[in-house]
Each structure stands twice: as C-alpha cells, then as structure tokens.
Design a protein around this motif. Structure first.
Motif, mmCIF file in Angstrom:
data_model
loop_
_atom_site.group_PDB
_atom_site.id
_atom_site.type_symbol
_atom_site.label_atom_id
_atom_site.label_comp_id
_atom_site.label_asym_id
_atom_site.label_seq_id
_atom_site.Cartn_x
_atom_site.Cartn_y
_atom_site.Cartn_z
ATOM 1 N N LYS A 11 40.743 47.531 -5.351
ATOM 2 C CA LYS A 11 39.298 47.296 -5.465
ATOM 3 C C LYS A 11 38.742 46.590 -4.231
ATOM 4 O O LYS A 11 37.651 46.929 -3.761
ATOM 5 N N SER A 12 39.464 45.593 -3.701
ATOM 6 C CA SER A 12 38.980 44.886 -2.512
ATOM 7 C C SER A 12 38.970 45.815 -1.308
ATOM 8 O O SER A 12 38.074 45.752 -0.458
ATOM 9 N N THR A 13 39.984 46.677 -1.222
ATOM 10 C CA THR A 13 40.017 47.665 -0.148
ATOM 11 C C THR A 13 38.814 48.600 -0.246
ATOM 12 O O THR A 13 38.192 48.943 0.767
ATOM 13 N N LEU A 14 38.473 49.013 -1.453
ATOM 14 C CA LEU A 14 37.304 49.873 -1.649
ATOM 15 C C LEU A 14 36.032 49.176 -1.181
ATOM 16 O O LEU A 14 35.162 49.795 -0.561
ATOM 17 N N LEU A 15 35.923 47.883 -1.452
ATOM 18 C CA LEU A 15 34.747 47.132 -1.019
ATOM 19 C C LEU A 15 34.662 47.119 0.509
ATOM 20 O O LEU A 15 33.578 47.259 1.081
ATOM 21 N N ARG A 16 35.799 46.964 1.170
ATOM 22 C CA ARG A 16 35.812 46.988 2.634
ATOM 23 C C ARG A 16 35.476 48.383 3.164
ATOM 24 O O ARG A 16 34.782 48.530 4.180
ATOM 25 N N ILE A 17 35.961 49.401 2.480
ATOM 26 C CA ILE A 17 35.651 50.779 2.880
ATOM 27 C C ILE A 17 34.155 51.034 2.761
ATOM 28 O O ILE A 17 33.535 51.651 3.646
ATOM 29 N N ILE A 18 33.556 50.564 1.667
ATOM 30 C CA ILE A 18 32.102 50.692 1.486
ATOM 31 C C ILE A 18 31.372 50.019 2.638
ATOM 32 O O ILE A 18 30.400 50.553 3.182
ATOM 33 N N ASN A 19 31.843 48.844 3.029
ATOM 34 C CA ASN A 19 31.234 48.110 4.130
ATOM 35 C C ASN A 19 31.317 48.913 5.431
ATOM 36 O O ASN A 19 30.358 48.983 6.208
ATOM 37 N N GLN A 20 32.465 49.531 5.673
ATOM 38 C CA GLN A 20 32.637 50.332 6.890
ATOM 39 C C GLN A 20 31.755 51.579 6.870
ATOM 40 O O GLN A 20 31.160 51.945 7.891
ATOM 41 N N LEU A 21 31.680 52.241 5.725
ATOM 42 C CA LEU A 21 30.905 53.473 5.631
ATOM 43 C C LEU A 21 29.406 53.240 5.776
ATOM 44 O O LEU A 21 28.660 54.152 6.142
ATOM 45 N N THR A 22 28.956 52.042 5.477
ATOM 46 C CA THR A 22 27.515 51.764 5.528
ATOM 47 C C THR A 22 27.118 50.860 6.692
ATOM 48 O O THR A 22 26.002 50.957 7.197
ATOM 49 N N TRP A 23 28.015 49.968 7.091
ATOM 50 C CA TRP A 23 27.646 48.974 8.105
ATOM 51 C C TRP A 23 28.551 48.988 9.327
ATOM 52 O O TRP A 23 28.379 48.207 10.246
ATOM 53 N N ASN A 24 29.556 49.854 9.291
ATOM 54 C CA ASN A 24 30.479 50.019 10.421
ATOM 55 C C ASN A 24 31.317 48.779 10.701
ATOM 56 O O ASN A 24 31.737 48.530 11.828
ATOM 57 N N THR A 25 31.533 47.971 9.689
ATOM 58 C CA THR A 25 32.382 46.794 9.800
ATOM 59 C C THR A 25 32.977 46.519 8.434
ATOM 60 O O THR A 25 32.491 47.034 7.428
ATOM 61 N N ASP A 26 34.050 45.730 8.408
ATOM 62 C CA ASP A 26 34.625 45.341 7.110
ATOM 63 C C ASP A 26 34.578 43.828 6.937
ATOM 64 O O ASP A 26 35.299 43.250 6.139
ATOM 65 N N ARG A 27 33.660 43.192 7.663
ATOM 66 C CA ARG A 27 33.617 41.726 7.691
ATOM 67 C C ARG A 27 32.441 41.129 6.944
ATOM 68 O O ARG A 27 32.153 39.939 7.077
ATOM 69 N N SER A 28 31.739 41.940 6.167
ATOM 70 C CA SER A 28 30.561 41.433 5.455
ATOM 71 C C SER A 28 30.871 40.972 4.040
ATOM 72 O O SER A 28 29.973 40.569 3.315
ATOM 73 N N LEU A 29 32.141 41.055 3.641
ATOM 74 C CA LEU A 29 32.496 40.657 2.280
ATOM 75 C C LEU A 29 32.414 39.137 2.122
ATOM 76 O O LEU A 29 32.725 38.377 3.032
ATOM 77 N N ILE A 30 31.992 38.726 0.930
ATOM 78 C CA ILE A 30 31.945 37.309 0.580
ATOM 79 C C ILE A 30 32.897 37.098 -0.584
ATOM 80 O O ILE A 30 32.816 37.798 -1.589
ATOM 81 N N ASP A 31 33.797 36.146 -0.447
ATOM 82 C CA ASP A 31 34.734 35.854 -1.521
ATOM 83 C C ASP A 31 34.091 34.878 -2.495
ATOM 84 O O ASP A 31 33.719 33.764 -2.121
ATOM 85 N N PHE A 32 33.928 35.314 -3.735
ATOM 86 C CA PHE A 32 33.224 34.535 -4.756
ATOM 87 C C PHE A 32 33.799 33.129 -4.890
ATOM 88 O O PHE A 32 33.064 32.139 -4.949
ATOM 89 N N GLY A 33 35.117 33.025 -4.930
ATOM 90 C CA GLY A 33 35.744 31.732 -5.205
ATOM 91 C C GLY A 33 35.696 30.750 -4.067
ATOM 92 O O GLY A 33 35.942 29.549 -4.273
ATOM 93 N N THR A 34 35.390 31.224 -2.858
ATOM 94 C CA THR A 34 35.398 30.319 -1.704
ATOM 95 C C THR A 34 34.017 30.069 -1.128
ATOM 96 O O THR A 34 33.894 29.534 -0.028
ATOM 97 N N ILE A 35 32.963 30.486 -1.856
ATOM 98 C CA ILE A 35 31.614 30.156 -1.376
ATOM 99 C C ILE A 35 31.481 28.642 -1.264
ATOM 100 O O ILE A 35 30.918 28.111 -0.308
ATOM 101 N N TYR A 36 32.035 27.942 -2.260
ATOM 102 C CA TYR A 36 32.133 26.490 -2.210
ATOM 103 C C TYR A 36 33.592 26.101 -2.411
ATOM 104 O O TYR A 36 34.332 26.773 -3.151
ATOM 105 N N PRO A 37 34.040 25.007 -1.781
ATOM 106 C CA PRO A 37 35.418 24.549 -1.977
ATOM 107 C C PRO A 37 35.689 24.192 -3.433
ATOM 108 O O PRO A 37 34.766 23.887 -4.199
ATOM 109 N N THR A 38 36.960 24.218 -3.804
ATOM 110 C CA THR A 38 37.368 23.984 -5.191
ATOM 111 C C THR A 38 36.883 22.647 -5.721
ATOM 112 O O THR A 38 36.482 22.520 -6.880
ATOM 113 N N GLU A 39 36.922 21.615 -4.882
ATOM 114 C CA GLU A 39 36.606 20.263 -5.346
ATOM 115 C C GLU A 39 35.108 19.982 -5.437
ATOM 116 O O GLU A 39 34.694 18.883 -5.832
#
Length: 776
Positions: free
Chosen positions: A444-472
C-alpha cells in the motif's frame, strides 16, 4: 452560480413602483452604466468577476461589522473599527480577495480602475450603491441590505429583502455622492494595500520573463509573502492611519487611552467561541502594546517597535513543533477554473515555478507515443502485483487501478462535485477522502509513492501520519488531525498523501467526524478547492469507520500480501518499474478533464443501475478508455467499470461471520420479527479485540436496526430479522417461506435499502494552532 439568479424573493421598488423580479446583471447594468460607487457589507471575488468586470471605474467601501462588546464611542473605534481592520489584515482577507479575481480584474486593481477600501478608524454602517455613466450622465441609486455576494441574490436562500432603485433621481444621486466624497472617503484606506499591490506587480514582472507563463498572467502569492504583507499592513494601520487621524483631530484624543484599556472587562466576552476570543485578544494586546503604558495621554510607539510586536505576535503561541508540523505539506497545485483557456492550452491548473516566485500553468497534451508509454508504465505496476501478490485476481487488481484513477481526478473533484449535485446533500457522493485499507506487506505504501510519481513526478510528497508530531507530544492525536486539516486547506487541489493512518482516527468521532464530515459539509455548502486526502491504514478483519465518515469516504480494501518467498524479486521488479514513471500522462489528463469540465454537454450524473451509486469517476474512465483506443491497446481486465464498494462488503462480511459462528447469541423476538444481540459479548474475555464493540456497532447499517439509530445503541442491538438475513446472504430460519439467498449478490443495497440522507451533524468548534491556524 452559473447564471444570473432571479430575485423573486426580493421586493424591488423601481422609481416608486413595484417591479417584476430583476436579475443581478439588470440591477448592476454594465451596458447602461460604466461607473460604480458601493458602500456594502462584503464583496466576493466571484461577484466582481461575474458582474462588475465591464465597469470602467469601480470603488467599493466595506462596512464595519458590529462588535458585540462595543458599548461606548471609544469602543466603536478600538473594538469595532480598529479591531476589525486588524483582523481582516491578519486573516489575509485582502490577499485572498485579490487572488480570487480573474487576471483581467487583478490588472484593473493594479491600474487603479478597481478600488476596494475599508475604514480602520471609524465604524462604517452605511450601505448604498451609486451607478453612473460619464458619457450619457445616466444615474442610478440602489438602497438595500444586500451584499455584493451571489448568495444574497439566491432565491434558494429563502429570505425576503427590500431593494429601492431610483433611476435619474439627480438630487438623490448627488446627495449621496457628495456624502461619500466629503464624509466617508476621508476615513477610508485601500483594502488592497501598497504592500500587496507591489508584491503582485513584482510577481507579474517576474512571470513576464518566463517563457512557460503564456497568456494572461495570474497572481497567486505564497504564504510567506502574504505573512510579510499582513505584518507590514497591520503596523501601518496603527502607526500611520491612527496617528494621522489623531493629528488631524478626526479621532478624539481619548482614542489612545481607549486603546490602552481595550483589554478590560473581557470576562463575559471570553465565554464566546474560543477561536474568536483568541483572535480578538491578540489584536487587543497589539493595540494596548502600541501606546505608551503609563502616560496620562498615551502616545503611539514608533513604527519599528510596533513592527517588532506584530512579528512576535505572529509566531507567539505556536511551538516550534507546530511550525515544523505545518511545513511538512509542500505540494501545491492550484485549480483556477476562471483562468481556464483551452485555446491557449491552459487547463486552469497552476503550480509554482521552480524558484517559487510566481505560478505557471500546469498541463500539456501528450503525443500518442507518450500516452502509450504512460499506459504501459501503469500496466507494469499492476503486473507486479499480479506476479507477486498471493491469490491475486483481476477483480482484486481493480482496487489498485481505481486508486490511480481517483488520484488523477483529485484536483478537479471540487468542480465535479458541483456539476454532479442537484442539491448540497448530493455532494457527499463525490468523496474528498480515499482510504486504502490494507494489510502489512500488501504494497500500500508503495502504491502511494507510485501515485505520487504518476501525478507529481516525485515520491517525496508522502506524509507519515504517526510522525507529524513526535510520540511524546501532549495531545498528539488532536494536534495531528489539526495539522492534516491545515494541509488540506492551504488552497491547493493536489491531494494530501498520508501513509499509515492510525485506527483511532476512523473509530473516534472527535477525529474522523471533525475532519471528514465537517470538511465535506464545508465543501458542499461552500464549494472551493480543499485538497483531497488519499491515505493508507492497516486493515484487519475488524476495520471499520463511523457511519458518517464512511458515507463521505471512498474505501478500497487491499487485504492480500506479497509472497514472502518472492519479496526480494518483487522489490527489484517494482524498483525498476518506478524508474520509468513520470507525470506526462497526468499532464495530458489535466487538459482533457478541463475540456470536459468546460463542455456543458458533459454528463456528470452517471449512476450504477445495480447499486444506485453515483460513479463520480465516470468521465475519468472515459478518458482512460480513449487512451487505450488511441494507443492501440486493449483495455485491461483490471480496469474498473464502476465504483468499488469495499466498506459495505467488509461490514457485511464481518456480521455474516459473526452470525454463522455465534448464531445462538442472536435471540429472535417474534413480536417485532427482530433479532436481539448482546453486543457487550464482543469483549477481550471472549477473544475479541478491545474495540470490537464499536467496530461492529459502526459496521451495522442503520436501516437494518429497529427504531433506526436507537436500535444500535446500548447493550442490546435490535435488528430487523428479514432484512438482516437478506443482507448477510443467509437463510432466514424464522420464515418458513424464505429460500436461501446466498446465490444473490447482496453486497450492495437496493434502492429501498440505501441509507437515507443523514441529518446534519453539529460541527464541533475547530481548534487550531495559534496565529498561523487562527489567521491562515
């Protein structure tokens, strides 16, 4: 609104006589009159674009909203006029209004033909409209309580207003015209400040040098620029405007004392909406701090000191963590249908240029060879899943292809929603949220990166839900959802790509209902670009969403995994495929979708005859079918011909398994022909997960419950027996005449079974981080 609305619910008196309903274009007749002076409450960019563009001179003065806590003459200045002016500037309303204008009207503002003004130092409650023609000397005076906003002329608003129109009444026209020039004009200042206009002109000058920026240049300012404009303008309002009118004796000497005491007696007001309080407290503190603290006759501090205070206020209240979180989203694709020009190959989409100094058009028609290469790349992606996913089938592959189709369509969804909806509630049929529910190792994460490449020509636009803010981080869940909301409301149409959304988001209403339901309600009631969200989440056999969330979400389930024995080979394969991916096909798609959106003959309400669902991707499918035809390629077997309703199927399957394995726990009640089920048995003691009760409760359709929503609440769930057995595809043992129905496709409800429209959900107060979240 596409056409001029009829004013059949507005009582118009024309030269003393009642007149039939008039259209907006007839009231503001740009063929007969070429100049307009308006003192009004609000003005929208769309109103200017639709009705005022042909006037050669426009001057609009905006009213001052009344302050609830203004009780004295000094309050009318400090708590009403001055606070409103600072709030409007801090909220970047002038920049947003300017950006909403067409490029031609932006040019009219820059050349001084269109002027919008407001009063930062005197409360302005007047409202009138003066139209004239400098050649024929025709005049018109309009008096009424409406604003320059299409909503005020919408017959569906279900309200009555009076409009008095006086044609060729020279005395009245001259009276109000003189009043405007002599009394009102001196207290006005430009709503589009010199700082804003300079930034706009600088961007246009920069864009004129760019060969890619063809046709009329449009101004879209970035957040950093508008932040600087807001800070400078707020400083100027206090240090220049207030001081100047004090010097001219237009303002009383007591004004500065009132500014210093503006924060007193605030306890009652602080019981109002939290966000509104924070905004006003910030502005009042700025007022107080801008004058000397102890002098009997306080004086305004120097511009430099005030500017420092304003800058500090802009960042105070936001932690470094919050600022870092809000900068994670950096992908911007602006949809500007009013600038769409197909003859000039302008799709209406804009992106920042490489230097980030100005917007350039996005979209370019591809060659047949490029289209063929794009389709082959997508086919190669699906071939990878076919080769390496256990128990893969073409039916299963449709989910991956469907996700790609949704991503291509995402920037245009807000436009499609308007065209496909007969009434606001229909807008929920065009969801702004795509959730990929998948097991670990499904790709699934690979698919998200593929979507990013097919639309934006990069795979670096993903945001990881759990790391938007640190755990603490304290209140991490709430802050995470607030950050996501911020990402979606930057004005961009490019989807927010969110990986690994945690289950609590879907299961707890303070999170999913706030973001999903409130965002969709905002979209259908006030259509404008809000970035769609495409997210992945870990799927297990009990995954569920709140019904309100599911109603507004497109859910695709990917519950098969890549074969462990072939993971090395699979990784190598998909790596090589991803090296071939680019967004050439997406750029072509943008042009073709823009063409369909501009064609009044394009059908947007395509319903599946079996499920009754609106296929909001119908025209996307048409474009892709045309691609395959142009490329001389067969449409693949995994090409989805209709919406995949995976959430309903998952819910049905969960309850079917529950009944089959625990039939004795479903107690038949003959009087109501219903089943009673003790849902509290779904606990950890009986082998279920800790949140199984809510998972199953959410998965049960309301229409299957006795007494509707009440049948789902409490310890005992009461279910309509005939409907339940039909839904899960099992024989009804309590009806001797019922035959087994397992051969019938029961994954989707009939028209009678479809969920009824839900009643509006009360929106919780939206809490955002301090200044940037308060003021955008």
């Amino acid at each position: 609104m596409t056409n001029d609305p009829s004013l059949n619910k507005i009582h118009i008196v024309f030269n003393g006589q009642e007149t039939p309903p008039m259209k907006v274009s007839q009231l503001f007749d740009s063929r007969r009159f070429n100049r307009l002076i308006a003192v009004t409450g609000t003005v929208t960019a769309s109103f200017i674009n639709d009705y005022l563009s042909k006037f050669i001179q426009v001057e609009i003065a905006l009213q001052t909203p009344k302050a609830k806590d203004a009780r004295t003459a000094e309050d009318a200045i400090t708590k009403e006029a001055l606070a409103n002016a600072l709030l409007a500037t801090a909220n970047k309303r002038p920049a947003k209004l300017f950006e909403g204008l067409t490029s031609a009207n932006q040019s009219n503002v820059l050349t001084g033909l269109f002027n919008v003004e407001f009063s930062p130092v005197q409360a302005l409650h007047s409202r009138f409209y003066l139209l004239s023609n400098s050649d024929t000397h025709d005049t018109r005076v309009i008096l009424g309580s409406f604003n320059l906003d299409q909503k005020d002329f919408d017959k569906n608003q279900n309200r009555f207003e009076e409009i008095l129109v006086f044609d060729s009444d020279i005395r009245l026209f001259q009276n109000l015209s003189e009043h405007f020039k002599k009394d009102i004009k001196p207290i006005l200042r430009p709503y589009f400040s010199a700082n804003l206009l300079k930034a706009a002109q600088d961007q246009l000058d920069e864009g004129a040098k760019d060969k890619q920026a063809t046709g009329n240049q449009v101004v879209i300012l970035d957040n950093e620029t508008t932040d600087q404009i807001a800070a400078a303008d707020m400083t100027d309002i206090i240090s220049h405007d207030v001081q100047q009118l004090l010097d001219k004796k237009i303002l009383p000497e007591t004004t500065t004392l009132a500014m210093r005491e503006v924060t007193t007696n605030r306890s009652q007001t602080k019981e109002a909406i939290e966000r509104d309080i924070k905004q006003h407290d910030t502005i009042y503190t700025l007022q107080k701090g801008s004058v000397s603290p102890r002098a009997a006759k306080p004086k305004i501090k120097t511009r430099e000191k005030i500017y420092q205070q304003v800058q500090q206020a802009l960042i105070s209240g936001m932690t470094p963590q919050q600022r870092r979180a809000e900068k994670k989203y950096t992908t911007f694709l602006y949809d500007r249908p009013m600038e769409r020009n197909l003859l000039a190959n302008n799709s209406g989409l804009y992106v920042p240029n490489d230097a980030g100094t100005h917007p350039i058009p996005f979209g370019k028609l591809a060659t047949i060879s490029q289209i063929r290469d794009g389709l082959k790349s997508i086919n190669a992606v699906l071939d990878g899943y076919r080769k390496y996913v256990v128990d893969y089938s073409d039916e299963y592959g449709k989910r991956f292809y469907e996700a790609i189709l949704y991503a291509f369509t995402a920037p245009f969804l807000w436009e499609i929603r308007q065209k496909a909806s007969l009434n606001p509630e229909d807008g929920n049929d065009v969801p702004n949220f795509l959730v990929l529910g998948a097991t670990a190792g499904s790709g699934k994460s690979t698919l998200l990166r593929i979507i990013n490449q097919l639309t934006w020509n990069t795979d670096r636009s993903l945001i990881d839900f759990g790391t938007i803010y640190p755990t603490e981080t304290a209140q991490k869940k709430t802050k995470t959802v607030e950050a996501i909301e911020h990402y979606m409301k930057q004005g961009s149409s490019y989807p927010v790509l969110l990986d690994e959304i945690e289950p609590y988001f879907f299961q707890q209403d303070q999170y999913s209902r706030h973001l999903v339901v409130d965002t969709m309600n905002e979209l259908i009631n006030n259509p404008h670009p809000i970035a769609p969200l495409i997210g992945t989440t870990n799927y297990d056999s009990g995954f569920t969403m709140l019904r309100e969330t599911a109603r507004r979400t497109y859910y695709l389930q990917m519950d098969k995994v890549i074969d462990d024995r072939q993971k090395g080979e699979a990784n190598k394969y998909i790596y090589n495929v991803r090296q071939t991916l680019n967004n050439t096909l997406f750029k072509d798609f943008a042009m073709r979708m823009a063409n369909l959106l501009e064609d009044d003959e394009t059908p947007w309400r395509d319903f599946n005859t079996a499920t009754g669902q609106l296929d909001f991707l119908s025209n996307t499918r048409k474009i892709f079918r045309d691609y395959y035809k142009m490329a001389g390629m067969e449409v693949p077997a995994y090409f989805a011909d209709q919406i995949c309703d995976d959430f309903q199927e998952s819910s049905r399957n969960s309850w079917a398994k529950l009944y089959i394995t625990q039939a004795d726990d479903f107690k038949y009640r003959q009087a109501d022909d219903s089943l009673l089920f003790d849902i509290s048995k779904l606990n950890t003691f009986n082998g279920f997960s800790a949140d199984s009760i809510e998972k199953y409760r959410n998965a049960l359709p309301i229409e299957l419950c006795v007494d509707g929503i009440n049948g789902k609440r409490g310890k005992f769930v009461e279910i309509k027996a005939p409907d339940f057995f039909k839904w899960i595809g099992e024989r009804n043992p309590y009806d001797s005449g019922t035959e087994t129905t397992t051969d019938t496709d029961l994954s989707s409800p009939t028209e009678e079974e479809k969920p009824q429209a839900e009643s509006p959900v009360e929106k919780p107060a939206k809490k955002k981080g301090f200044w940037a979240r308060l003021f955008g």
